[in-house]
Design an enzyme around this catalytic site. Structure first.
Site, PDB file in Angstrom:
ATOM      1  N   TRP A 176       0.548  -1.129  -0.094  1.00  0.00           N
ATOM      2  CA  TRP A 176       0.216  -0.298   0.380  1.00  0.00           C
ATOM      3  C   TRP A 176       0.507   1.605  -0.393  1.00  0.00           C
ATOM      4  O   TRP A 176       2.069   1.084   0.639  1.00  0.00           O
ATOM      5  CB  TRP A 176      -0.726   0.163   1.239  1.00  0.00           C
ATOM      6  CG  TRP A 176      -2.303  -1.015   1.191  1.00  0.00           C
ATOM      7  CD1 TRP A 176      -2.442  -1.912   0.202  1.00  0.00           C
ATOM      8  CD2 TRP A 176      -2.642  -1.832   2.570  1.00  0.00           C
ATOM      9  NE1 TRP A 176      -3.178  -2.124   0.534  1.00  0.00           N
ATOM     10  CE2 TRP A 176      -3.385  -2.941   1.912  1.00  0.00           C
ATOM     11  CE3 TRP A 176      -2.602  -1.633   4.187  1.00  0.00           C
ATOM     12  CZ2 TRP A 176      -4.238  -3.154   2.789  1.00  0.00           C
ATOM     13  CZ3 TRP A 176      -3.144  -2.082   4.278  1.00  0.00           C
ATOM     14  CH2 TRP A 176      -3.866  -2.781   4.278  1.00  0.00           C
ATOM     15  N   HIS A 186      -8.413  13.688   9.530  1.00  0.00           N
ATOM     16  CA  HIS A 186      -8.454  13.475  10.726  1.00  0.00           C
ATOM     17  C   HIS A 186      -9.218  14.274  11.455  1.00  0.00           C
ATOM     18  O   HIS A 186      -8.741  13.860  12.979  1.00  0.00           O
ATOM     19  CB  HIS A 186      -7.281  12.675  11.479  1.00  0.00           C
ATOM     20  CG  HIS A 186      -6.915  11.571  10.585  1.00  0.00           C
ATOM     21  ND1 HIS A 186      -5.143  10.734  10.304  1.00  0.00           N
ATOM     22  CD2 HIS A 186      -7.933  10.526   9.838  1.00  0.00           C
ATOM     23  CE1 HIS A 186      -5.182   9.938   9.563  1.00  0.00           C
ATOM     24  NE2 HIS A 186      -6.657   9.982   8.927  1.00  0.00           N
ATOM     25  N   GLU A 222      -9.403  12.120   4.783  1.00  0.00           N
ATOM     26  CA  GLU A 222      -9.652  11.102   6.311  1.00  0.00           C
ATOM     27  C   GLU A 222      -9.823  11.588   7.099  1.00  0.00           C
ATOM     28  O   GLU A 222      -9.300  12.251   7.169  1.00  0.00           O
ATOM     29  CB  GLU A 222      -8.750   9.970   6.303  1.00  0.00           C
ATOM     30  CG  GLU A 222      -7.836   8.811   5.712  1.00  0.00           C
ATOM     31  CD  GLU A 222      -6.746   7.741   5.518  1.00  0.00           C
ATOM     32  OE1 GLU A 222      -6.376   8.282   7.049  1.00  0.00           O
ATOM     33  OE2 GLU A 222      -6.358   6.964   5.145  1.00  0.00           O
TER      34      GLU A 222
END
Length: 598
Positions: free
Chosen positions: A189, A474, A495
């Protein structure tokens, strides 16, 4: 220095003076005492003596020329120290003087930057590689942050250079005479990334990269896309085809100005400041001398570890620019950048930590300030803001000479407890945010829903602000809020906060969760391209996030190529933007997309 009264036996005090004379003498003595004391009270800045500009760059700036012995050994020594030091205090900058270097592999760990000292990348030729891989993290490159490569040309040993990075790892002003691989060995990843003002003669292979933004560059080809690959002003970029494959391609970048960089003029260090470009396409450096101007190093206060905010501000008041050498700097008062065209440049991810809840840096509402190449790390006492560009109510027109914020990264937690209500506030009109990662930590030390509380990431109040490469992640509430008119964002990666304890913790009135990117209802004109938000609610995977994006439905508010992704089914989105777009579902990490809005 003590102040002494005259001796009692002196001629002036013989006899018994009259009351009026005593009052006169008392007044005279008082005046004398006051004048004497005032002579020892500073009347201006704490530094009465002028602060010298220039000087050496300190021990953590390591300079090579082609005759330097054991270059590889020095590179390896720093890499061994920094490879896995994700939240350590080491900071390093490698500088290569113009010339040719053979057989090198500069592996870059955390807080390590490598740069050439020419005016063109081709002035420094490395027959070898500048490598980032992920062996330290078992082949997973999603935490390869805080490092950079700039202003070099590479002839990769096997024909392809590996640059397997995620956020806060810019690849600027590079010439790769071959291919570029953006994935780690084994194709694990990766979650990058950013390229600007670079030429890759061969093909770029993102492979496992989830997203990437490339600006004002030239590539020989681009092999694949996962979720979001965005290009502006890139010669050789793939044609626009979102969502299959997910390429967002703009022919030009509306406004850009490349990051300032250190270079050598003979034996003298200077900082080159490139000119602003409009409707830019391709690199700045392959047709002769780049457009811009150089500033002598003696016009910079060379900031070294141990410098105080008072000294830094005195240097700024004196008219000096700032060059932060690699290190960690605690400031107990705000660094105030008040002069137009001031350059604040960091080497080796120089890091500023505000103490006692102060704002780390504020910029006045003036033309052409350049902030570049440093990290602001929140302190344990809550700061209302960490970086402010322009004071509240800023309204001056900076369109001819905007302020730029480039490779300026902000972190809350991770290296230890940190708190900030709003990390970055942009009040000045026409500001360019060119590659930032504003991150509330999801791992490391001092991490928890309240431990590193940070409600808002970036708030834009200024008009005509452009963001090229906006990474914000976040935050406890909104990651990005936009109040200014005619704002534009090219590429957004987000995210939502992993660690929300339950649905109630993120409840936003009647809405489930706070959008990652919210345009205020008052805004009439706004536009965005290539924008993604992901959720990974690993504490409570049942959490529902209503949407990733929220904006008023008006003719002048437009979005192109939006996506939301549930990472492994840890939480889900109900919609993409407002009440539009299909919900995510299951564990397959298949994006839900909206090609155009409205």
């Amino acid at each position: 220095m003590p102040v002494h009264a005259p001796p009692t036996g002196s001629a002036a005090f013989r006899g018994a003076p009259s009351p009026s004379r005593r009052r006169g003498l008392a007044a005279t003595l008082a005046a004398t005492l006051a004048a004497t004391l005032l002579a020892f009270v500073p009347s201006g800045p704490a530094h009465a003596d002028p602060i010298e500009g220039g000087g050496d760059l300190g021990p953590n700036v390591i300079v090579f020329d082609p005759s330097t012995p054991n270059i590889q050994g020095r590179l390896d020594e720093v890499f061994k120290q920094q490879e896995s030091a994700q939240f350590g205090s080491g900071r390093y900058q490698f500088l290569f003087k113009p010339g040719t270097y053979n057989g090198l592999n500069a592996q870059l760990g955390f807080y390590t930057s490598v740069s050439g000292l020419g005016l063109s990348p081709d002035d420094v030729s490395i027959n070898g590689d500048v490598t980032v891989d992920a062996g330290w993290f078992n082949g997973n490159a999603t935490q390869n942050f805080w490092r950079s490569a700039e202003n070099l040309s590479l002839n990769p040993v096997n024909g392809t250079n590996r640059w397997a990075v995620s956020q806060a790892a810019p690849f600027r002003r590079m010439h790769v005479k071959g291919g570029l691989n953006l994935a780690p060995d084994g194709y694990g990843w990766a979650s990058g990334g950013y390229i600007a003002d670079s030429k890759i003669d061969g093909s770029v292979g993102p492979y496992s990269q989830q997203q990437w933004y490339t600006r004002d560059s030239q590539v020989g080809g681009w092999q694949n896309a996962v979720w979001n690959m965005t290009f502006s002003g890139v010669e050789g970029a793939p044609a626009q085809s979102f969502p299959d494959p997910p390429y967002t391609t703009l022919e030009t970048t509306p406004i850009s100005r490349e990051k300032p960089f250190l270079h050598l003029d003979g034996d003298a260090y200077k900082v080159f400041v490139p000119e602003k470009r409009t409707n830019a396409r391709g690199v700045t450096w392959d047709s002769g001398a780049p457009a811009g101007s150089s500033i002598d190093l003696d016009q910079f206060y060379v900031v070294k570890p141990g410098a105080t905010a008072q000294t830094i501000n005195a240097a700024l008041d004196q008219g000096l620019n700032l060059l932060f050498t690699p290190g960690v700097y605690h400031v107990d008062e705000t660094i105030e950048v008040n002069r137009a065209d001031t350059v604040v440049l960091g080497l080796g991810l120089a890091t500023i930590i505000p103490d006692n809840g102060v704002t780390a840096m504020k910029v006045a509402d003036v033309d052409g300030v350049k902030l570049a190449g440093f990290l602001i790390d929140a302190g344990p006492v809550n700061s209302e803001t960490l970086l402010e560009v322009g004071p509240e109510g800023s309204s001056a027109d900076h369109s001819a000479n905007p302020t730029t914020v480039q490779d300026v990264f902000i972190r809350i937690g991770g290296a230890g407890p940190g708190k900030a209500t709003t990390s970055m506030v942009v009040n000045s009109d026409d500001t360019i945010i060119d590659h930032t990662w504003v991150w509330r930590a999801d791992h490391g030390d001092g991490v928890g829903w309240e431990t590193n509380r940070a409600d808002f990431g970036v708030r834009v109040n200024g008009d005509d602000v452009l963001a090229t490469g906006l990474f914000v992640e976040h935050f406890n509430k909104y990651d990005v809020e936009w109040y200014g008119e005619r704002g534009r964002t090219i590429f957004f990666q987000n995210e939502k906060a992993y660690d929300a304890p339950n649905q109630a913790a993120i409840q936003n009135g009647d809405t489930k969760g706070y959008a990652a990117y919210r345009v205020d209802d008052s805004v009439e004109q706004h536009e965005g391209w290539g924008m993604g938000s992901y959720c990974y609610y690993n504490v409570d995977p049942t959490i529902q996030q209503h949407n990733g994006f929220q904006a008023p439905v008006k003719p002048g508010v437009k979005f192109h190529h939006l996506l939301v992704v549930s990472l492994g089914g840890q939480g889900q989105y109900e919609r993409v933007i407002n009440d539009t777009g299909e919900p995510t579902s299951g564990t397959s990490t298949v994006p839900s997309v909206v090609v155009q809005f409205p």
